[in-house]
Design a protein around this motif. Structure first.
Motif, short mmCIF file in Angstrom:
data_model
loop_
_atom_site.label_atom_id
_atom_site.label_comp_id
_atom_site.label_asym_id
_atom_site.label_seq_id
_atom_site.Cartn_x
_atom_site.Cartn_y
_atom_site.Cartn_z
N MET A 50 0.83 -1.20 0.00
CA MET A 50 0.00 0.00 0.00
C MET A 50 0.86 1.26 0.00
O MET A 50 0.49 2.28 -0.58
CB MET A 50 -0.91 0.00 1.22
CG MET A 50 -1.96 -1.10 1.21
SD MET A 50 -3.18 -0.87 -0.07
CE MET A 50 -4.03 0.56 0.57
N LEU A 77 -4.06 9.62 -1.26
CA LEU A 77 -5.22 8.98 -0.63
C LEU A 77 -6.10 8.29 -1.67
O LEU A 77 -6.51 7.13 -1.49
CB LEU A 77 -6.05 10.02 0.14
CG LEU A 77 -5.46 10.53 1.45
CD1 LEU A 77 -6.28 11.70 1.98
CD2 LEU A 77 -5.40 9.43 2.49
N ILE A 78 -6.39 8.99 -2.77
CA ILE A 78 -7.23 8.40 -3.82
C ILE A 78 -6.58 7.15 -4.40
O ILE A 78 -7.23 6.11 -4.58
CB ILE A 78 -7.49 9.43 -4.94
CG1 ILE A 78 -8.30 10.61 -4.41
CG2 ILE A 78 -8.21 8.78 -6.11
CD1 ILE A 78 -9.66 10.24 -3.87
N PHE A 81 -6.65 4.18 -1.77
CA PHE A 81 -7.98 3.58 -1.65
C PHE A 81 -8.34 2.81 -2.92
O PHE A 81 -8.94 1.73 -2.85
CB PHE A 81 -9.04 4.66 -1.38
CG PHE A 81 -8.99 5.22 0.01
CD1 PHE A 81 -8.92 4.38 1.11
CD2 PHE A 81 -9.00 6.58 0.22
CE1 PHE A 81 -8.86 4.89 2.40
CE2 PHE A 81 -8.94 7.11 1.50
CZ PHE A 81 -8.88 6.25 2.59
N THR A 82 -7.99 3.35 -4.08
CA THR A 82 -8.31 2.68 -5.34
C THR A 82 -7.62 1.33 -5.44
O THR A 82 -8.25 0.32 -5.81
CB THR A 82 -7.89 3.56 -6.54
OG1 THR A 82 -8.58 4.82 -6.46
CG2 THR A 82 -8.21 2.88 -7.85
N ALA A 84 -6.47 -0.54 -2.97
CA ALA A 84 -7.03 -1.45 -1.95
C ALA A 84 -8.35 -2.05 -2.43
O ALA A 84 -8.59 -3.25 -2.29
CB ALA A 84 -7.22 -0.70 -0.64
N ILE A 85 -9.21 -1.20 -3.00
CA ILE A 85 -10.51 -1.69 -3.49
C ILE A 85 -10.33 -2.63 -4.67
O ILE A 85 -10.94 -3.70 -4.74
CB ILE A 85 -11.41 -0.49 -3.87
CG1 ILE A 85 -11.78 0.30 -2.62
CG2 ILE A 85 -12.67 -0.97 -4.59
CD1 ILE A 85 -12.45 1.62 -2.90
N LEU A 185 -12.72 -2.16 6.99
CA LEU A 185 -12.64 -1.06 6.01
C LEU A 185 -12.07 0.21 6.65
O LEU A 185 -11.25 0.90 6.04
CB LEU A 185 -14.02 -0.79 5.42
CG LEU A 185 -14.60 -1.90 4.52
CD1 LEU A 185 -16.02 -1.55 4.09
CD2 LEU A 185 -13.72 -2.11 3.30
N LEU A 188 -8.34 -0.24 7.04
CA LEU A 188 -7.62 -0.04 5.78
C LEU A 188 -7.51 1.46 5.46
O LEU A 188 -6.48 1.92 4.95
CB LEU A 188 -8.32 -0.77 4.63
CG LEU A 188 -8.20 -2.29 4.62
CD1 LEU A 188 -8.96 -2.87 3.44
CD2 LEU A 188 -6.73 -2.73 4.56
N ALA A 189 -8.57 2.20 5.76
CA ALA A 189 -8.52 3.66 5.55
C ALA A 189 -7.45 4.29 6.42
O ALA A 189 -6.71 5.17 5.97
CB ALA A 189 -9.89 4.27 5.85
N VAL A 192 -3.99 3.70 4.94
CA VAL A 192 -3.69 4.61 3.83
C VAL A 192 -3.37 6.00 4.36
O VAL A 192 -2.40 6.64 3.94
CB VAL A 192 -4.88 4.66 2.85
CG1 VAL A 192 -4.63 5.71 1.77
CG2 VAL A 192 -5.11 3.31 2.21
#
Length: 290
Positions: A50, A77-78, A81-82, A84-85, A185, A188-189, A192
């Motif tokens: 990450m 950040l974007i 998160f992208t 990870a998703i 979730l 994970l946030a 990041v």
């Protein structure tokens, strides 16, 4: 007097050293507890992946706005998160495990990020993005790190119980509560967010260092989660302070100096730690008991 000149004077005489030390304290308070849970959940390498995944977003922010704090932070950040998703989606719709999909995404992210920075920036810009420069931290960056750390501590307090239970018995948590998925979730946030914090101070290649190494140190000194978190925070702060002093007194860059000190503490803990250290296992006699 010599000790004062070596260990204290740099912080009393130079504002950039005080600012860097404040940044280390904030990074330690937010990142070290996250590192403990990454280790307990066997996600240490996920944290490393990450850390590299945020690079393309930060690089795009750099491409659009130069070394702009908010543009690079938002982009990181974007991107984090992208990735990870996407890794989670790929692992669920294909036979590829989540760690393997993360590894693939992180390699692509690293290559794309370095390419973007290289296209517009200089070698100095690339080094800044990859390795950071905590000694060049300004007040604005410090405030952002402090805000992210405060947010991390608040959210950690909210999701602490389900996180702990999931580390011990995830099946039990799924049986008695639906808090497991939201807590995961949110965790994970936080990973990041703290990697973006570390990115500004230590660069994308070393951002995960003050999360994972202190957690590894704590594993050899404490057996309960609270104790691990306290040891991890303390060792992260000590590594940061000693690394800054080492960098000030020598020509070693500040980021690598901090991680090198943490690595030395890790090796010492591996050898002499009271909770599973090598010496403890080889000589488990009464004279080594607390």
């Amino acid at each position: 007097m010599l000790l004062y000149e070596a260990l204290i004077a740099p912080f009393t005489e130079f504002e950039f050293m005080r600012r860097a030390l404040a940044g280390i304290v904030a990074l330690s308070l937010g990142g070290a507890p996250i590192g403990v849970f990454l280790m307990l959940r066997r996600m240490s390498l996920v944290g490393d992946a990450m850390a590299h995944a945020i690079l393309p977003g930060a690089a795009i922010g750099f491409l659009l706005s130069g070394l702009n704090l908010f543009a690079m932070s938002f982009g990181g950040l974007i991107a984090g998160f992208t990735v990870a998703i996407l890794a989670g989606v790929v692992s669920r719709v294909t036979e590829l495990k989540e760690d393997a999909s993360l590894a693939a995404f992180y390699l692509v992210s690293l290559a794309v990020g370095v390419t973007i920075v290289s296209m517009k920036g200089t070698n100095i810009d690339l080094l800044h993005v990859l390795f950071g420069n905590i000694l060049a931290m300004d007040d604005q960056t410090l405030l952002v790190i402090a805000f992210n750390t405060s947010l991390t501590l608040i959210v950690m307090a909210v999701i602490y119980r389900p996180l702990v239970i999931e580390c011990v018995d995830p099946l039990y948590l799924r049986t008695v509560s639906r808090a497991g998925a939201p807590a995961h979730l949110a965790f994970l946030a936080l990973v990041v967010i703290n990697l973006v914090n570390g990115f500004h101070a230590l660069g994308t290649l070393l951002a995960v260092g003050l999360m994972i190494l202190p957690a590894g140190i704590a594993k050899f000194w404490a057996r309960d989660i609270t104790g691990m978190m306290l040891v991890a925070v303390g060792s992260a702060m000590l590594s940061g302070y000693a690394g800054l002093v080492l960098s000030f007194q020598t020509r070693v860059p500040s980021g690598p100096a901090i991680i090198l000190v943490a690595a030395i503490l890790y090796i010492a803990s591996l050898l002499f730690g009271r909770a599973g250290g090598v010496v403890r296992k080889l000589f488990p006699g009464r004279h080594l008991e607390a």
